[in-house]
Design a protein around this motif. Structure first.
Motif, mmCIF file in Angstrom:
data_model
loop_
_atom_site.group_PDB
_atom_site.id
_atom_site.type_symbol
_atom_site.label_atom_id
_atom_site.label_comp_id
_atom_site.label_asym_id
_atom_site.label_seq_id
_atom_site.Cartn_x
_atom_site.Cartn_y
_atom_site.Cartn_z
ATOM 1 N N VAL A 10 12.057 11.128 8.627
ATOM 2 C CA VAL A 10 10.647 10.880 8.914
ATOM 3 C C VAL A 10 9.859 11.982 8.221
ATOM 4 O O VAL A 10 10.061 13.162 8.499
ATOM 5 C CB VAL A 10 10.363 10.892 10.435
ATOM 6 N N ALA A 11 8.982 11.575 7.300
ATOM 7 C CA ALA A 11 8.194 12.547 6.536
ATOM 8 C C ALA A 11 6.717 12.386 6.883
ATOM 9 O O ALA A 11 6.234 11.272 7.056
ATOM 10 C CB ALA A 11 8.407 12.355 5.043
ATOM 11 N N ILE A 12 6.036 13.508 6.974
ATOM 12 C CA ILE A 12 4.590 13.523 7.178
ATOM 13 C C ILE A 12 3.983 13.998 5.866
ATOM 14 O O ILE A 12 4.301 15.081 5.394
ATOM 15 C CB ILE A 12 4.194 14.457 8.339
ATOM 16 N N ARG A 13 3.118 13.175 5.291
ATOM 17 C CA ARG A 13 2.569 13.456 3.964
ATOM 18 C C ARG A 13 1.046 13.446 3.988
ATOM 19 O O ARG A 13 0.438 12.957 4.924
ATOM 20 C CB ARG A 13 3.053 12.411 2.957
ATOM 21 N N GLN A 27 -1.235 11.559 2.264
ATOM 22 C CA GLN A 27 -1.432 10.385 1.428
ATOM 23 C C GLN A 27 -2.912 10.026 1.369
ATOM 24 O O GLN A 27 -3.624 10.169 2.353
ATOM 25 C CB GLN A 27 -0.606 9.228 1.974
ATOM 26 N N LYS A 28 -3.347 9.533 0.228
ATOM 27 C CA LYS A 28 -4.766 9.226 0.055
ATOM 28 C C LYS A 28 -5.126 7.811 0.460
ATOM 29 O O LYS A 28 -6.240 7.553 0.887
ATOM 30 C CB LYS A 28 -5.178 9.450 -1.399
ATOM 31 N N THR A 29 -4.217 6.863 0.308
ATOM 32 C CA THR A 29 -4.575 5.466 0.544
ATOM 33 C C THR A 29 -3.611 4.714 1.457
ATOM 34 O O THR A 29 -3.758 3.512 1.617
ATOM 35 C CB THR A 29 -4.655 4.706 -0.787
ATOM 36 N N CYS A 30 -2.652 5.372 2.037
ATOM 37 C CA CYS A 30 -1.619 4.663 2.791
ATOM 38 C C CYS A 30 -1.387 5.356 4.134
ATOM 39 O O CYS A 30 -1.201 6.567 4.182
ATOM 40 C CB CYS A 30 -0.347 4.656 1.949
ATOM 41 N N TRP A 31 -1.388 4.589 5.217
ATOM 42 C CA TRP A 31 -1.135 5.178 6.543
ATOM 43 C C TRP A 31 0.349 5.466 6.739
ATOM 44 O O TRP A 31 0.705 6.414 7.419
ATOM 45 C CB TRP A 31 -1.612 4.233 7.637
ATOM 46 N N GLY A 32 1.185 4.607 6.174
ATOM 47 C CA GLY A 32 2.621 4.795 6.342
ATOM 48 C C GLY A 32 3.385 3.906 5.387
ATOM 49 O O GLY A 32 2.828 2.989 4.781
ATOM 50 N N SER A 33 4.677 4.182 5.262
ATOM 51 C CA SER A 33 5.540 3.346 4.430
ATOM 52 C C SER A 33 6.974 3.486 4.911
ATOM 53 O O SER A 33 7.320 4.431 5.614
ATOM 54 C CB SER A 33 5.428 3.736 2.949
ATOM 55 N N CYS A 34 7.786 2.510 4.516
ATOM 56 C CA CYS A 34 9.201 2.492 4.863
ATOM 57 C C CYS A 34 9.973 2.164 3.600
ATOM 58 O O CYS A 34 9.607 1.248 2.869
ATOM 59 C CB CYS A 34 9.447 1.427 5.933
ATOM 60 N N THR A 35 11.036 2.909 3.335
ATOM 61 C CA THR A 35 11.828 2.676 2.127
ATOM 62 C C THR A 35 13.074 1.861 2.456
ATOM 63 O O THR A 35 13.466 1.749 3.621
ATOM 64 C CB THR A 35 12.268 4.001 1.476
ATOM 65 N N PHE A 62 4.644 8.862 6.865
ATOM 66 C CA PHE A 62 3.358 8.663 7.523
ATOM 67 C C PHE A 62 2.353 9.676 7.014
ATOM 68 O O PHE A 62 2.703 10.800 6.673
ATOM 69 C CB PHE A 62 3.501 8.837 9.045
ATOM 70 N N SER A 63 1.095 9.252 7.002
ATOM 71 C CA SER A 63 0.018 10.163 6.654
ATOM 72 C C SER A 63 -0.273 11.054 7.862
ATOM 73 O O SER A 63 -0.313 10.578 9.001
ATOM 74 C CB SER A 63 -1.247 9.388 6.295
ATOM 75 N N TYR A 64 -0.526 12.327 7.620
ATOM 76 C CA TYR A 64 -0.868 13.226 8.725
ATOM 77 C C TYR A 64 -2.196 12.834 9.357
ATOM 78 O O TYR A 64 -2.470 13.154 10.511
ATOM 79 C CB TYR A 64 -0.897 14.683 8.249
ATOM 80 N N LYS A 65 -3.024 12.089 8.627
ATOM 81 C CA LYS A 65 -4.339 11.700 9.128
ATOM 82 C C LYS A 65 -4.252 10.646 10.224
ATOM 83 O O LYS A 65 -5.256 10.285 10.824
ATOM 84 C CB LYS A 65 -5.212 11.226 7.973
ATOM 85 N N LEU A 66 -3.046 10.190 10.490
ATOM 86 C CA LEU A 66 -2.801 9.265 11.592
ATOM 87 C C LEU A 66 -3.298 9.842 12.917
ATOM 88 O O LEU A 66 -3.756 9.103 13.792
ATOM 89 C CB LEU A 66 -1.293 8.997 11.663
ATOM 90 N N ILE A 67 -3.243 11.169 13.051
ATOM 91 C CA ILE A 67 -3.644 11.788 14.315
ATOM 92 C C ILE A 67 -5.137 11.650 14.585
ATOM 93 O O ILE A 67 -5.573 11.851 15.721
ATOM 94 C CB ILE A 67 -3.237 13.282 14.392
ATOM 95 N N PHE A 68 -5.920 11.280 13.573
ATOM 96 C CA PHE A 68 -7.362 11.130 13.746
ATOM 97 C C PHE A 68 -7.759 9.694 14.084
ATOM 98 O O PHE A 68 -8.931 9.409 14.272
ATOM 99 C CB PHE A 68 -8.099 11.612 12.493
ATOM 100 N N LEU A 69 -6.772 8.796 14.163
ATOM 101 C CA LEU A 69 -7.034 7.417 14.560
ATOM 102 C C LEU A 69 -7.019 7.297 16.081
ATOM 103 O O LEU A 69 -6.383 8.104 16.765
ATOM 104 C CB LEU A 69 -5.942 6.490 14.006
ATOM 105 N N PRO A 70 -7.674 6.274 16.623
ATOM 106 C CA PRO A 70 -7.540 6.005 18.064
ATOM 107 C C PRO A 70 -6.074 5.701 18.392
ATOM 108 O O PRO A 70 -5.345 5.159 17.552
ATOM 109 C CB PRO A 70 -8.417 4.778 18.286
ATOM 110 N N PRO A 71 -5.635 6.019 19.598
ATOM 111 C CA PRO A 71 -4.212 5.835 19.954
ATOM 112 C C PRO A 71 -3.669 4.423 19.732
ATOM 113 O O PRO A 71 -2.524 4.266 19.306
ATOM 114 C CB PRO A 71 -4.167 6.206 21.435
ATOM 115 N N HIS A 72 -4.465 3.388 20.007
ATOM 116 C CA HIS A 72 -3.942 2.021 19.821
ATOM 117 C C HIS A 72 -3.714 1.702 18.344
ATOM 118 O O HIS A 72 -2.823 0.918 18.018
ATOM 119 C CB HIS A 72 -4.860 0.987 20.492
ATOM 120 N N LEU A 73 -4.465 2.330 17.431
ATOM 121 C CA LEU A 73 -4.222 2.121 16.005
ATOM 122 C C LEU A 73 -3.063 2.981 15.500
ATOM 123 O O LEU A 73 -2.334 2.578 14.591
ATOM 124 C CB LEU A 73 -5.488 2.399 15.194
#
Length: 162
Positions: free
Chosen positions: A75-78, A80-88, A95-106
């Motif tokens: 699990v990597a925290i990056r 990222q400029k345009t992507c919330w997350g990805s799976c290889t 995952f983008s670190y900016k995820l923490i600034f989203l509301p919990p349900h998102l």
């Protein structure tokens, strides 16, 4: 070759067409292309919030994976400029670190979305059925996330001041 922050690429060709006369010249020619080196994505804001984001993502992965029981590797925290997350295909989650600034349900929507990609690496009906098993309102959350992205001009850069 690197010189003072610029990268130079040299290309050697034995024949070269003249762009003006459209004739072919014989001999050995080279062209130079230069490219500015990328700026780093490691910002002070990213470094400050990266571990908080990692704790959040790992906690939410643990919560949602209790239902599915999927295996994942890294699990990597990056930043990222345009992507919330990805799976290889190697079962690595990013995952983008900016995820923490989203509301919990998102936040939960993004984490579950990537978790479901561990089984279905596409956005076909079987993927959405898998999402719907534990998050019946995923479509509403997806619309809300896309609306937020549009308000940020399809970029995560506008989410936080760097």
């Amino acid at each position: 070759t690197r010189f003072d922050g610029w990268f130079f690429f040299f290309f050697f060709e034995s024949d070269m067409a003249s762009p003006r006369t459209k004739t072919k010249k014989k001999g050995l020619f080279f062209s130079v292309r230069r490219r500015r080196r990328r700026t780093t994505s490691v910002t002070p804001h990213y470094l400050t919030h990266k571990e908080v984001a990692r704790e959040l993502v790992l906690a939410r992965l643990h919560f949602w994976n209790q239902y599915y029981g999927f295996r994942y590797n890294r699990v990597a925290i990056r930043n990222q400029k345009t992507c919330w997350g990805s799976c290889t295909s190697l079962k690595n989650l990013n995952f983008s670190y900016k995820l923490i600034f989203l509301p919990p349900h998102l936040q939960d929507y993004v984490v579950l979305h990537e978790l479901c990609h561990l089984k279905e690496l596409h956005h076909g009906q079987s993927f959405w059925d898998l999402m719907g098993q534990v998050m019946p309102d995923y479509e509403e959350r997806m619309r809300e996330l896309h609306s937020l992205e549009r308000s940020l001009n399809n970029s995560l850069r506008g989410l936080v001041i760097q």
